[in-house]
Scaffold this motif. Structure first.
Motif: not given
Ligand SMILES: Nc1nc2c(ncn2[C@@H]2O[C@H](COP(=O)(O)OP(=O)(O)O)[C@@H](O)[C@H]2O)c(=O)[nH]1
Ligand SMILES: [Mg+2]
Lengths: 208, 554
Positions: B102, B136-137, B154-156, B158-159, B162-163, B166
């Motif tokens: 990431l 959804a981020g 926020c994207g980071v 969320q990633a 979720s990593v 999942e």
């Protein structure tokens, strides 16, 4: 500040490795291009504000890794996307052939509510190069066969059509994001001041 | 540095023995739910990935229970409960990406764009950040700065979340660095993140995030929140929350300095027993015939004056805190009677109560909330309010409330330390567990609160400089560490005594109470314990004034 409500759009860029996804994003956001090739590993996030029909829209762009082994960042990555941008390299026919599977991958992972009308945009990149191998006509035909997906020929290197393509992306995503009055049943707060209340002592016709 | 002893206290103080006599403030009936907030959040921390998705939806609706009981199930209020599992396991796919992937290894430009904003004066050097985003981020809320510009962050986030979910089938709970803690909380369709450089524990931070989540639920209901994201996972929740950011801002400020949150307890406005009785009976005699009324609550300056309830129902302290926050944050209540939907997440997260909210009168800043399950009860409740206000005025209760609010010097509760007469005690904070109520030696007055808020609007920055005179807030900050040691799930301490050249702090928990006391530096332990004994006797003596000792119903 504008009185219009702010909008944020989640945009996902997909396509084979090396087609120019990161370069397109950089050209759009930073107005820069680099010839050096550095593979995106995992994911990059960029944001940019654009104006669409007088509305300020923030685009949150999710750039993915195209490499096989990083292909799936999973459902979470695609979840709640507003638009998906599929990129191929006009000089590399195999990257064009991959579009189909990228599109499928996205639809499976993101499972949007209305897959037939989900906003995609296709970009045929690197049109500045001489050794073109996928004709515009061929690309356009494919796009038409998929519910008329908008198609742009771009060059991240020479900034051809990049601005226009992203404007269209924002516009189409926004159009999809209709202000559906889904939540109408939300009861509004009612305010009455004491005087009204005195005049209207028995009224059950309060403005709910 | 801290010496803890589990056996020391039993023989010192008789108050630990519940059979002998009740600890100060304890009563058999309680208007409040005595749930220990720490236990609750320990559960939160131990929840599994699978368990998490369901427990937001499984609660039954108290509101429909009341409605069916009073025999009118209004269609409008009936909300369908969502059964969809928010984390659809079938969709999850496995992949070989490891966390390190990431890291952004590409495009120095892209990195610096995000970094630049993160280093801007709006964001840098803050003691604490809170971010809320959708799963959804998409950004929903940030304590500081502009959430649009934080979309990349926020994207980071969320990633990251979720990593771990999942790929490792696990939950990301916290990231701890040398000087910063980041805690993550996934609640329903939202991701909440707290990053703090202060001495708060992870549990305390999770508690604050849960409050922020409950604040959102209070505006939307959980049912609606879940439904929105089931229907549109890309939904930009800011649309529905516009105006509520202020509530979250205020709540976070409130939590930083009011120990009520730390202890999961409610502060009562100290009043002569007789006055409180008169107020309560004025409310009961006016309202007992209004059969859909669930709660009548009179509050002033973040303190509870009285709470009258429908039989069988009590309120959780955290719901009361949200009401305090709502009233404190809404200037409009001061100028007009309001009729507003309010969801109390602990009481019933699935639906709205309807509240008639108004200040008692222009010359008394006590606010009356009449909460009902009827959506069109404005006029009868408005009438009831006026009747109550008249009764309170005639019986001089408003004067008594004002005296307490203005901290009239003649009241023993205004400056308790003076009355207790133990000069070594600088500050104390006491929670009666069975009634979930709290008393501190230096209740935060309204104007100081205002000062603090103003300072925080501009700042919220990490301050290194030493403060000369400590305020309630500063003492409370010091108690945090003690509080988390006492509530530590693995090896809870019963008594902590720490003495150094700055101050001496004693923290003590029994079955009945929690007590935190700050003394002068280098205080001897047995002296401190004798002082505590006197202090407890004083509290016992004053209990009828500083606590609500009964649980009136309509
Ligand atoms: N000539 C030309 N080269 C490009 C263009 N876009 C990208 N490139 C080059 O193609 C390579 C891969 O680009 P990159 O953006 O990293 O692709 P990605 O893997 O899809 O992100 C880099 O060496 C870029 O310099 C373009 O429009 N024209
Ligand atoms: Mg790339």
């Amino acid at each position: 500040m504008s009185s219009r409500k702010k909008v944020l759009l989640k945009v996902i860029i997909l396509g084979d490795s090396g087609v120019g996804k990161t370069s397109l994003m950089n050209q759009f956001v930073n107005k820069k291009f680099s010839n050096q090739y550095k593979a995106t590993i995992g994911a990059d996030f960029l944001t940019k504000e654009v104006i669409v029909d007088d509305r300020i829209v923030t685009m949150q762009i999710w750039d993915t890794a195209g490499q096989e082994r990083f292909q799936s960042l999973g459902v979470a990555f695609y979840r709640g996307a507003d638009c998906c941008v599929l990129v191929f390299d006009v000089t590399a026919p195999n990257t064009f052939k991959s579009l189909e599977s990228w599109r499928d991958e996205f639809l499976i992972q993101a499972s949007p509510r209305d897959p037939d009308h989900f906003p995609f945009v296709i970009l045929g990149n690197k049109v500045d190069l001489d050794n073109r191998a996928v004709s515009a006509k061929r690309a356009q035909q494919w796009c038409q066969s998929k519910n008329d997906i908008p198609y742009f020929e771009t060059s991240a290197k020479e900034a051809v059509n990049v601005e226009l393509a992203f404007q269209t992306i924002a516009r189409n995503a926004l159009a999809q994001e209709t202000e559906a009055e889904l939540y109408n049943e939300f009861p509004d707060q009612i305010k009455l001041n004491a005087n009204d209340n005195n005049r209207n002592r028995d009224g059950d016709n309060c403005a709910c | 540095m801290a010496s803890t002893s589990k056996d020391n206290m039993q023989n010192i103080c008789s108050h630990d023995n519940p059979e002998k006599d009740l600890e100060p403030g304890a009563s058999h009936d309680s208007i409040l739910n005595p749930t220990d907030s720490f236990e609750e959040f320990a559960t939160e921390m131990n929840s599994s990935l699978e368990g998490r998705a369901t427990d937001v939806t499984k609660k039954s609706s108290t509101i429909s229970e009341i409605q069916s009981e009073i025999g009118e199930c209004s269609k409008a209020l009936k909300e369908t409960k969502s059964s969809e599992n928010l984390l659809n396991k079938d969709e999850a796919i496995s992949s070989s990406v490891s966390n390190s992937n990431l890291q952004e290894q590409n495009g120095d430009d892209t990195e610096s764009e995000l970094d630049d904003y993160l280093k801007s004066p709006e964001l840098v050097n803050k003691e604490k950040h809170v971010f809320i985003l959708s799963s959804a981020g998409k950004p929903i809320y940030t304590r500081y700065g502009n959430e649009d510009k934080l979309a990349g962050l926020c994207g980071v986030i969320q990633a990251l979340v979720s990593v771990v979910e999942e790929q490792n089938r696990d939950i990301l709970r916290s990231i701890i660095t040398k000087d910063c803690k980041a805690v993550f909380l996934v609640k329903g369709p939202l991701i909440l993140v707290g990053m703090s450089k202060s001495n708060e524990s992870e549990t305390q931070l999770v508690l604050q995030l849960t409050y922020a989540f409950n604040q959102i639920v209070s505006v939307l209901t959980l049912t609606q929140l879940n439904r929105i994201f089931e229907q549109r996972r890309n939904y930009d929740l800011r649309r529905l929350l516009s105006g509520a950011e202020r509530l979250i801002d205020n709540l976070l400020i409130f939590m930083e300095k009011d120990p009520a949150f730390l202890l999961g307890a409610v502060r009562c406005l100290p009043l002569p027993e007789k006055v409180r009785e008169n107020i309560t009976s004025a409310i009961i005699s006016t309202c007992h015939k209004i059969r859909d009324l669930v709660f009548a609550i009179l509050i002033a300056g973040n303190q509870l004056i009285t709470l009258v309830r429908m039989k069988k129902y009590t309120l959780h302290p955290s719901d009361i805190h949200l009401l305090f926050n709502l009233v404190r944050s809404s200037e409009s209540f001061k100028t007009a009677e309001s009729w507003t939907p309010i969801c109390l997440p602990k009481f019933d997260a699935t639906g709205f109560l309807h509240g008639h909210v108004s200040y008692i009168s222009e010359d008394c800043q006590a606010c009356l909330l009449l909460l009902t399950v009827q959506r069109d009860a404005f006029y009868p409740l408005s009438q009831a309010k006026h009747t109550i206000a008249d009764k309170l005025r005639r019986s001089y209760c408003l004067t008594a409330i004002n005296d307490a609010l203005n901290r009239n010097k003649d009241l023993t509760t205004t400056n308790p330390l003076k009355h207790i007469g133990i000069p070594e005690i600088r500050h104390f904070m006491y929670k009666c567990k069975s009634t979930a109520q709290l008393f501190t030696s230096d209740p935060i007055s309204l104007d100081r609160l205002q000062d603090y808020r103003q300072r925080h609007k501009e700042g919220g920055d990490v301050v290194k400089k030493k403060v000369e005179k400590l305020s309630d807030m500063d003492y409370v900050r010091n108690y945090r560490e003690f509080c988390s040691k006492i509530h530590c799930a693995r090896s809870p301490a019963k008594l902590i005594f720490r003495s150094n050249s700055e101050d001496t702090i004693l923290a003590w928990i029994t079955n009945g109470f929690e007590l935190y006391v700050t003394f002068d530096p280098l205080m001897e332990k047995d002296l401190a314990i004798r002082a505590v004994d006197r202090l407890l006797r004083w509290i016992k003596n004053e209990e009828k004034r500083i606590f609500i000792m009964n649980a009136p119903t309509f």
